[in-house]
Design a protein around this motif. Sequence first.
Motif, PDB file in Angstrom:
ATOM      1  N   ILE A  50      45.299 -10.354 -13.033  1.00  0.00           N
ATOM      2  CA  ILE A  50      45.225 -11.642 -13.733  1.00  0.00           C
ATOM      3  C   ILE A  50      46.649 -12.160 -13.912  1.00  0.00           C
ATOM      4  CG2 ILE A  50      44.619 -12.830 -15.864  1.00  0.00           C
ATOM      5  CD1 ILE A  50      42.696  -9.764 -14.672  1.00  0.00           C
ATOM      6  N   ILE A  51      46.961 -13.257 -13.277  1.00  0.00           N
ATOM      7  CA  ILE A  51      48.283 -13.871 -13.337  1.00  0.00           C
ATOM      8  C   ILE A  51      48.287 -14.921 -14.448  1.00  0.00           C
ATOM      9  CG2 ILE A  51      50.018 -15.159 -12.029  1.00  0.00           C
ATOM     10  CD1 ILE A  51      48.715 -13.997  -9.483  1.00  0.00           C
ATOM     11  N   ASN A  52      49.337 -14.906 -15.266  1.00  0.00           N
ATOM     12  CA  ASN A  52      49.461 -15.804 -16.420  1.00  0.00           C
ATOM     13  C   ASN A  52      48.262 -15.668 -17.353  1.00  0.00           C
ATOM     14  OD1 ASN A  52      50.388 -17.779 -18.178  1.00  0.00           O
ATOM     15  ND2 ASN A  52      49.657 -19.485 -16.917  1.00  0.00           N
ATOM     16  N   PRO A  53      48.070 -14.482 -17.934  1.00  0.00           N
ATOM     17  CA  PRO A  53      46.922 -14.268 -18.830  1.00  0.00           C
ATOM     18  C   PRO A  53      47.158 -14.869 -20.208  1.00  0.00           C
ATOM     19  CG  PRO A  53      48.214 -12.265 -18.690  1.00  0.00           C
ATOM     20  CD  PRO A  53      48.885 -13.257 -17.769  1.00  0.00           C
ATOM     21  N   ALA A  54      46.922 -16.169 -20.333  1.00  0.00           N
ATOM     22  CA  ALA A  54      47.178 -16.856 -21.603  1.00  0.00           C
ATOM     23  C   ALA A  54      46.134 -16.516 -22.659  1.00  0.00           C
ATOM     24  CB  ALA A  54      47.207 -18.371 -21.375  1.00  0.00           C
ATOM     25  N   TYR A  55      44.946 -16.089 -22.238  1.00  0.00           N
ATOM     26  CA  TYR A  55      43.885 -15.762 -23.171  1.00  0.00           C
ATOM     27  C   TYR A  55      43.485 -14.298 -22.993  1.00  0.00           C
ATOM     28  CZ  TYR A  55      43.549 -20.848 -23.245  1.00  0.00           C
ATOM     29  OH  TYR A  55      43.840 -22.181 -23.349  1.00  0.00           O
ATOM     30  N   PRO A  56      42.839 -13.716 -23.999  1.00  0.00           N
ATOM     31  CA  PRO A  56      42.441 -12.307 -23.899  1.00  0.00           C
ATOM     32  C   PRO A  56      41.487 -12.073 -22.738  1.00  0.00           C
ATOM     33  CG  PRO A  56      42.282 -13.085 -26.164  1.00  0.00           C
ATOM     34  CD  PRO A  56      42.536 -14.291 -25.331  1.00  0.00           C
ATOM     35  N   ILE A  57      41.701 -10.968 -22.035  1.00  0.00           N
ATOM     36  CA  ILE A  57      40.841 -10.571 -20.928  1.00  0.00           C
ATOM     37  C   ILE A  57      40.137  -9.286 -21.334  1.00  0.00           C
ATOM     38  CG2 ILE A  57      40.732  -9.930 -18.498  1.00  0.00           C
ATOM     39  CD1 ILE A  57      41.505 -12.836 -18.973  1.00  0.00           C
ATOM     40  N   ARG A  97      31.510 -10.393  -1.473  1.00  0.00           N
ATOM     41  CA  ARG A  97      31.160 -11.744  -1.927  1.00  0.00           C
ATOM     42  C   ARG A  97      32.022 -12.148  -3.118  1.00  0.00           C
ATOM     43  NH1 ARG A  97      25.730 -10.094  -1.165  1.00  0.00           N
ATOM     44  NH2 ARG A  97      25.542  -9.735  -3.421  1.00  0.00           N
ATOM     45  N   ALA A  98      32.186 -11.255  -4.061  1.00  0.00           N
ATOM     46  CA  ALA A  98      32.982 -11.575  -5.246  1.00  0.00           C
ATOM     47  C   ALA A  98      34.434 -11.832  -4.873  1.00  0.00           C
ATOM     48  CB  ALA A  98      32.895 -10.432  -6.256  1.00  0.00           C
ATOM     49  N   LYS A  99      34.975 -11.042  -3.979  1.00  0.00           N
ATOM     50  CA  LYS A  99      36.371 -11.216  -3.560  1.00  0.00           C
ATOM     51  C   LYS A  99      36.565 -12.560  -2.877  1.00  0.00           C
ATOM     52  CE  LYS A  99      39.999  -8.953  -0.811  1.00  0.00           C
ATOM     53  NZ  LYS A  99      40.303 -10.101   0.054  1.00  0.00           N
ATOM     54  N   GLU A 100      35.664 -12.923  -1.998  1.00  0.00           N
ATOM     55  CA  GLU A 100      35.794 -14.187  -1.275  1.00  0.00           C
ATOM     56  C   GLU A 100      35.619 -15.387  -2.202  1.00  0.00           C
ATOM     57  OE1 GLU A 100      32.861 -13.912   1.747  1.00  0.00           O
ATOM     58  OE2 GLU A 100      34.058 -12.603   3.070  1.00  0.00           O
ATOM     59  N   ALA A 101      34.762 -15.258  -3.211  1.00  0.00           N
ATOM     60  CA  ALA A 101      34.474 -16.397  -4.079  1.00  0.00           C
ATOM     61  C   ALA A 101      35.507 -16.568  -5.188  1.00  0.00           C
ATOM     62  CB  ALA A 101      33.082 -16.243  -4.699  1.00  0.00           C
ATOM     63  N   LEU A 102      36.067 -15.468  -5.693  1.00  0.00           N
ATOM     64  CA  LEU A 102      36.890 -15.549  -6.891  1.00  0.00           C
ATOM     65  C   LEU A 102      38.389 -15.466  -6.631  1.00  0.00           C
ATOM     66  CD1 LEU A 102      34.829 -13.241  -9.285  1.00  0.00           C
ATOM     67  CD2 LEU A 102      34.729 -15.720  -9.067  1.00  0.00           C
ATOM     68  N   HIS A 103      38.795 -14.962  -5.500  1.00  0.00           N
ATOM     69  CA  HIS A 103      40.233 -14.813  -5.241  1.00  0.00           C
ATOM     70  C   HIS A 103      40.935 -16.174  -5.293  1.00  0.00           C
ATOM     71  CE1 HIS A 103      43.975 -13.253  -3.656  1.00  0.00           C
ATOM     72  NE2 HIS A 103      43.950 -14.167  -2.697  1.00  0.00           N
ATOM     73  N   GLY A 104      41.977 -16.275  -6.127  1.00  0.00           N
ATOM     74  CA  GLY A 104      42.740 -17.506  -6.252  1.00  0.00           C
ATOM     75  C   GLY A 104      42.213 -18.475  -7.280  1.00  0.00           C
ATOM     76  N   CYS A 105      41.079 -18.166  -7.907  1.00  0.00           N
ATOM     77  CA  CYS A 105      40.506 -19.068  -8.915  1.00  0.00           C
ATOM     78  C   CYS A 105      41.127 -18.819 -10.285  1.00  0.00           C
ATOM     79  CB  CYS A 105      38.992 -18.883  -9.002  1.00  0.00           C
ATOM     80  SG  CYS A 105      38.096 -19.474  -7.558  1.00  0.00           S
ATOM     81  N   ILE A 107      40.403 -18.367 -14.208  1.00  0.00           N
ATOM     82  CA  ILE A 107      39.308 -18.084 -15.139  1.00  0.00           C
ATOM     83  C   ILE A 107      39.202 -19.210 -16.153  1.00  0.00           C
ATOM     84  CG2 ILE A 107      38.447 -16.487 -16.886  1.00  0.00           C
ATOM     85  CD1 ILE A 107      39.800 -14.232 -15.439  1.00  0.00           C
ATOM     86  N   TYR A 108      40.334 -19.596 -16.728  1.00  0.00           N
ATOM     87  CA  TYR A 108      40.420 -20.740 -17.623  1.00  0.00           C
ATOM     88  C   TYR A 108      41.340 -21.771 -16.981  1.00  0.00           C
ATOM     89  CZ  TYR A 108      38.549 -17.415 -21.026  1.00  0.00           C
ATOM     90  OH  TYR A 108      37.780 -16.493 -21.674  1.00  0.00           O
ATOM     91  N   SER A 109      41.196 -23.010 -17.392  1.00  0.00           N
ATOM     92  CA  SER A 109      41.911 -24.098 -16.750  1.00  0.00           C
ATOM     93  C   SER A 109      43.420 -23.894 -16.840  1.00  0.00           C
ATOM     94  CB  SER A 109      41.531 -25.432 -17.413  1.00  0.00           C
ATOM     95  OG  SER A 109      42.255 -26.501 -16.834  1.00  0.00           O
ATOM     96  N   GLY A 110      44.071 -23.806 -15.686  1.00  0.00           N
ATOM     97  CA  GLY A 110      45.519 -23.745 -15.625  1.00  0.00           C
ATOM     98  C   GLY A 110      46.131 -22.390 -15.916  1.00  0.00           C
ATOM     99  N   CYS A 111      45.313 -21.342 -16.063  1.00  0.00           N
ATOM    100  CA  CYS A 111      45.871 -20.023 -16.373  1.00  0.00           C
ATOM    101  C   CYS A 111      44.871 -18.955 -15.973  1.00  0.00           C
ATOM    102  CB  CYS A 111      46.210 -19.914 -17.861  1.00  0.00           C
ATOM    103  SG  CYS A 111      44.773 -20.066 -18.943  1.00  0.00           S
ATOM    104  N   CYS A 112      45.272 -17.696 -16.174  1.00  0.00           N
ATOM    105  CA  CYS A 112      44.421 -16.544 -15.870  1.00  0.00           C
ATOM    106  C   CYS A 112      43.918 -16.597 -14.422  1.00  0.00           C
ATOM    107  CB  CYS A 112      43.241 -16.461 -16.843  1.00  0.00           C
ATOM    108  SG  CYS A 112      43.720 -16.311 -18.576  1.00  0.00           S
ATOM    109  N   THR A 113      44.889 -16.741 -13.502  1.00  0.00           N
ATOM    110  CA  THR A 113      44.566 -16.839 -12.077  1.00  0.00           C
ATOM    111  C   THR A 113      44.235 -15.466 -11.517  1.00  0.00           C
ATOM    112  OG1 THR A 113      46.074 -18.715 -11.900  1.00  0.00           O
ATOM    113  CG2 THR A 113      45.389 -17.664  -9.845  1.00  0.00           C
ATOM    114  N   LEU A 114      43.200 -15.399 -10.702  1.00  0.00           N
ATOM    115  CA  LEU A 114      42.720 -14.134 -10.162  1.00  0.00           C
ATOM    116  C   LEU A 114      43.325 -13.828  -8.800  1.00  0.00           C
ATOM    117  CD1 LEU A 114      38.931 -14.413 -11.033  1.00  0.00           C
ATOM    118  CD2 LEU A 114      40.551 -12.818 -12.033  1.00  0.00           C
TER     119      LEU A 114
END
Length: 471
Positions: A50-57, A97-105, A107-114
């Motif tokens: 999780i890149i830039n984890p601004a919120y709790p994960i 399927r999860a890797k293809e769908a979620l990579h680079g998304c 989690i929250y707007s503008g942060c918590c990049t996967l």
Amino acid sequence: MAYNGSGGKRLCTATDIDVERSNGNNYMAGEPRRKRELPARPNHILLYTIINPAYPITVDVIHTISTPHGQVQRIVVFKKNGVQAMVEFESVESATRAKEALHGCDIYSGCCTLKIEFAKPERLNVFKNDQDSWDYTLSEDVPVQRSAPLLQSPQYTGGRPQPYNMDYGSGGPPPPGMMKDRHGPPPPHHPRDGRGYGPEGYGGEGFVPPPPMHHPPMPTQNQGGPPQQGAVMMVYGLDPQTANADRLFNLCCLYGNVVRIKFLKTKEGTAMVQMGDGLSVERCVQNLNNVTVGDYTLTLAFSKQAYLSEVMNPYPLPDKSPSFKDYVGNKNNRFLTPASIHKNRIQPPSKVLHFFNTPPDVSDEQLLQVFKDYGVTPPHTISKFPLKSERSSSGLMEFQNISQSVMAIMACNHATIQHPGAKFPFVMKLCFSSSRQIGQAKGPQKSYDQNKQESGQRQPQNNGMAEHEYY
């Protein structure tokens, strides 16, 4: 080919380097050859970074975004190198399927990049079920869902993560990279009722996990036009010598849940407050802007920042308290559940305060002493409501002016009052009253104006405001 004359070792020539480069090995003479790392083979376990984890994960967050792609068996969240999680799916196909769908998304707007990769372990070991690890094969069956995997911006209340609805009516347009062909209802609430949200330490000292959250529907956002206002506001005009994060929290929590507060070192008497949503910021601005507090006048304005990042080493304020505090999951936030939201009355500042959650036999002298201990002017009149139970008491108190009442809330809201018959101290809660004076309040009244105490009690009168109408 060239050799030296003594040791018989082969010397590298320019021709040899050209040959190596033509074979695809582009390196300079003298550099060691680097072993190529082979890409990880497909596996049913994924590594989430999780890149830039601004919120709790937590496992709730990871589970909510992962279940649309397959049955999740185990999750482990760890923070050795930033914030990472391993997710074990039932099959390699689900993990792919999860890797293809979620990579680079996000989690929250503008942060918590996967950033998602295939992991090497063949099985995750989970020793206990908590916010950082969970074995779903040992709990109730969790059905596979096909809802949108990425979450709305959280309510910052310690509640459960909320996915986007299919029509995006309550969550705005889908984030970049999100697939648009997913269907089905949102996933059910996780069976772990009663657990809080966020890692240990969120909310600081005295943190207590809040009860499970069932969010009311969010207001519909614009589908075009300007973006929606964020949840961060600027607060100017604070007393630099007495203001701190807790005092500002005590005031702002009347209008919404407070997430984080940060004082600015370069701007004396200025702080940034992240609220639970933009509506809470709007309430604060509407009700607290231009309010006089002692010798200072508060000025509130919307901030351009989307959220406040965590400050690892906050500087000390004049009272030695930290200049940054996180209030995620703080039990004194008052908009945690629909029931508490319904009980709250959004009121502008008034010189009459409602107090509640005080000891059932609390005396006027005890109440007055609380304000004296915190160095603020005590109320001149106190009116107690008739007791409806033996658990706590409540009533109204009136100050000379709004400036004094605001200072009282900032200093004494959530002050503790000891009681010999209770295991824990009572936490007195204050809020602004809809009454503009206590002349018509119900219950016995005593005036302490200019330190003159009335000898008798006035006859109680009903002011039309029932005790239960306050939270």
